[in-house]
Design a protein around this motif. Structure first.
Motif, short mmCIF file in Angstrom:
data_model
loop_
_atom_site.label_atom_id
_atom_site.label_comp_id
_atom_site.label_asym_id
_atom_site.label_seq_id
_atom_site.Cartn_x
_atom_site.Cartn_y
_atom_site.Cartn_z
N MET A 133 0.94 -1.28 0.16
CA MET A 133 -0.02 -0.01 -0.07
C MET A 133 0.93 1.19 -0.03
SD MET A 133 -3.11 -0.96 2.58
CE MET A 133 -4.39 -2.27 2.12
N ARG A 134 1.94 1.21 0.67
CA ARG A 134 2.84 2.21 0.92
C ARG A 134 3.50 2.63 -0.53
NH1 ARG A 134 6.13 0.51 4.42
NH2 ARG A 134 4.33 0.81 6.21
N TYR A 135 3.88 1.48 -1.19
CA TYR A 135 4.42 1.74 -2.59
C TYR A 135 3.32 2.48 -3.67
CZ TYR A 135 5.77 0.30 -7.30
OH TYR A 135 5.94 -0.16 -8.50
N SER A 169 -7.62 4.05 -5.56
CA SER A 169 -8.14 3.22 -4.74
C SER A 169 -8.55 1.87 -5.19
CB SER A 169 -9.79 3.87 -4.45
OG SER A 169 -10.55 4.11 -5.80
N GLU A 170 -8.58 1.38 -6.46
CA GLU A 170 -8.89 0.05 -6.63
C GLU A 170 -7.72 -0.73 -6.40
OE1 GLU A 170 -11.68 0.64 -10.73
OE2 GLU A 170 -9.59 0.35 -10.97
N ALA A 171 -6.50 -0.01 -6.60
CA ALA A 171 -5.24 -0.77 -6.24
C ALA A 171 -5.04 -1.08 -4.63
CB ALA A 171 -3.98 0.03 -6.70
N LEU A 172 -5.48 -0.17 -3.88
CA LEU A 172 -5.33 -0.31 -2.50
C LEU A 172 -6.28 -1.16 -2.02
CD1 LEU A 172 -4.95 3.64 -1.46
CD2 LEU A 172 -3.15 1.71 -1.48
N GLU A 173 -7.53 -1.25 -2.58
CA GLU A 173 -8.64 -2.25 -2.07
C GLU A 173 -8.14 -3.77 -2.60
OE1 GLU A 173 -12.40 -4.15 -1.37
OE2 GLU A 173 -11.39 -2.35 -0.72
#
Length: 445
Positions: A133-135, A169-173
């Motif tokens: 997520m940090r990346y 947001s899709e990537a984090l989800e």
């Protein structure tokens, strides 16, 4: 030569197609399928054994004079069924557990591709969801920035552990689902974030004994659930072969630049590969790049490929198991194209109801150049009075497969067959093979 018995391990459409094709060999007496489905109960003999019960499968094979075991799905391959069978003195078609890690671990696969200089998407691997997520947050500091990444679970996830992301947001989800909430279980112990490649997807399957490589005709799968390649990813909603998007020159590039190097890389890694090597490719503007490797026949690509195969598949599988594939002549295929349309349960790839009675399969099977391969089906009712019904028991239920003189003719025949089959909530994509027709139109213009 005495006829042999063959045991196919698995229960899906791929295993039905394998059992059906193996049963056509004049060298075969009985074909057993463990555990099988309602279709293999007709074309073979079902055995009520779980594919994870290695000792029971070995005991059955030994006590029933099985001369060849064919392991269909990826899970028992990764779990070492081939190794256990071979240790028990049985002849098996399929890769060892060490070789099957090419599919069992996407991190292993990507690292192997990088070390062998085989073209693939740039990527990063993560053990912790927080780091991933940090990346993403560092790379896309503005939440409104467009994102072009794919988030993948490392391990086996039945074709569903891959999320294509267009927003932050899709990537984090996706990271949260795979790496934090462990939606795909142990498959999410590591995850990969890679660049999203663009271009048409195509499948190239090859059979190899670790030395010789026989490349099969091209095929194209349809992973997204809905027409126009929209909706969530599935295990595959249909396929056709050949795929005209991949010309002979590009196929030669795939063989020399991808298939040969990966077989050599596996040999150097002391994981010699025997069985079906399946390259999922993206035809990018920079040339073909590897999306993933599978270590078995694709499902549903297996169905149209085996419909077209004219050679004796048992000869091929034995030659692979014995390490003498180079002694065989090249395989022969029907020149006509074949199309497989997957009929699915309502709600798939999400939750769905089971147990609905299916009608019309016999009528579809009676059509010329049509074969209905069962995947998620089972028999219900009392076998003693012969009144067993075929019911849906999975998400992907049937693979309705047809051949024709042209792609258009094969598509028409396949969907005519589909129209004869009914059960509550049945659905399918309506555009299987339209990509091939679009290529043909472009070529003529």
């Amino acid at each position: 030569m005495n006829p042999m018995n063959v045991l196919v391990v698995g229960s899906g459409g791929r295993e039905h197609a394998l059992a059906w094709k193996i049963n056509q060999s004049p060298r075969v007496d009985k074909v057993f399928v463990a555990p099988g489905n309602a279709g293999t109960a007709v074309d073979a003999i079902n055995v009520d054994l779980d594919q994870s019960d290695h000792p029971a499968l070995i005991e059955f094979a030994k006590s029933n004079n099985v001369g060849l075991v064919v392991v269909g799905p990826e899970a028992p391959l990764v779990a070492g069924l081939v190794d256990d069978m071979q240790e028990a003195g049985l002849k098996v078609f399929g890769p060892s557990s060490a070789a099957a890690e090419l599919e069992g671990s996407k991190v292993f696969c990507k690292n192997l591709l990088r070390s062998a200089d085989i073209p693939t998407a740039d990527y990063r691997t993560f053990r912790a969801a927080d780091d991933a997520m940090r990346y993403i947050k560092d790379r896309y500091s503005d939440p409104s920035d467009p994102v072009n990444v794919v988030v993948k679970a490392d391990g086996l996830a039945a074709g569903k552990g891959v999320v294509v992301c267009e927003t932050r947001s899709e990537a984090l989800e996706a990271i949260d689902r795979i790496g934090a909430r462990k939606e795909f279980g142990a498959a999410g112990k590591e995850l990969i974030i890679e660049e999203r490649l663009t271009g048409p997807e195509v499948s190239v399957l090859a059979i190899t004994d670790g030395e010789t490589i026989l490349t099969l005709p091209t095929a194209q799968d349809h992973k997204p659930a809905n027409d126009g390649d929209t909706g969530p990813n599935t295990g595959g909603m249909g396929a056709y072969s050949p795929a005209p998007v991949l010309d002979e020159q590009t196929l030669a590039e795939v063989e020399s630049g991808i298939l040969v190097p990966v077989v050599h890389a596996m040999k150097r890694a002391r994981r010699p590969f025997k069985g079906v090597l399946y390259a999922g490719l993206m035809l990018t503007p920079a040339g073909p790049k590897v999306l993933e490797f599978n270590v078995r026949f694709g499902d549903p690509e297996c169905q149209p490929l085996l419909m077209r195969l004219q050679s004796d598949i048992v000869d091929v599988m034995e030659a692979v198991a014995d390490g003498r594939l180079g002694e065989l002549e090249s395989l022969t295929f029907d020149p006509r194209p074949a199309i497989c349309v997957v009929m699915a349960s309502e709600g798939y790839p999400g939750s769905y109801e089971k147990g609905h009675t299916i009608t019309g399969i016999d009528a579809a099977d009676e059509m010329e150049d049509v074969k209905v391969f069962h995947a998620g089906t089972s028999l219900a009712g009392d076998a003693s009075d012969g009144k067993q019904a075929i019911v849906n028991s999975g998400g992907r239920v049937l693979g309705v497969t047809a051949m024709g003189d042209t792609i258009s003719a094969a598509k028409l025949q396949a969907y005519k067959a589909v129209s004869k089959i009914r059960w509550q909530g049945a659905w399918c994509r309506k555009d299987i093979s339209d990509k091939a027709l679009a290529v043909a139109i472009t070529d003529r213009s």
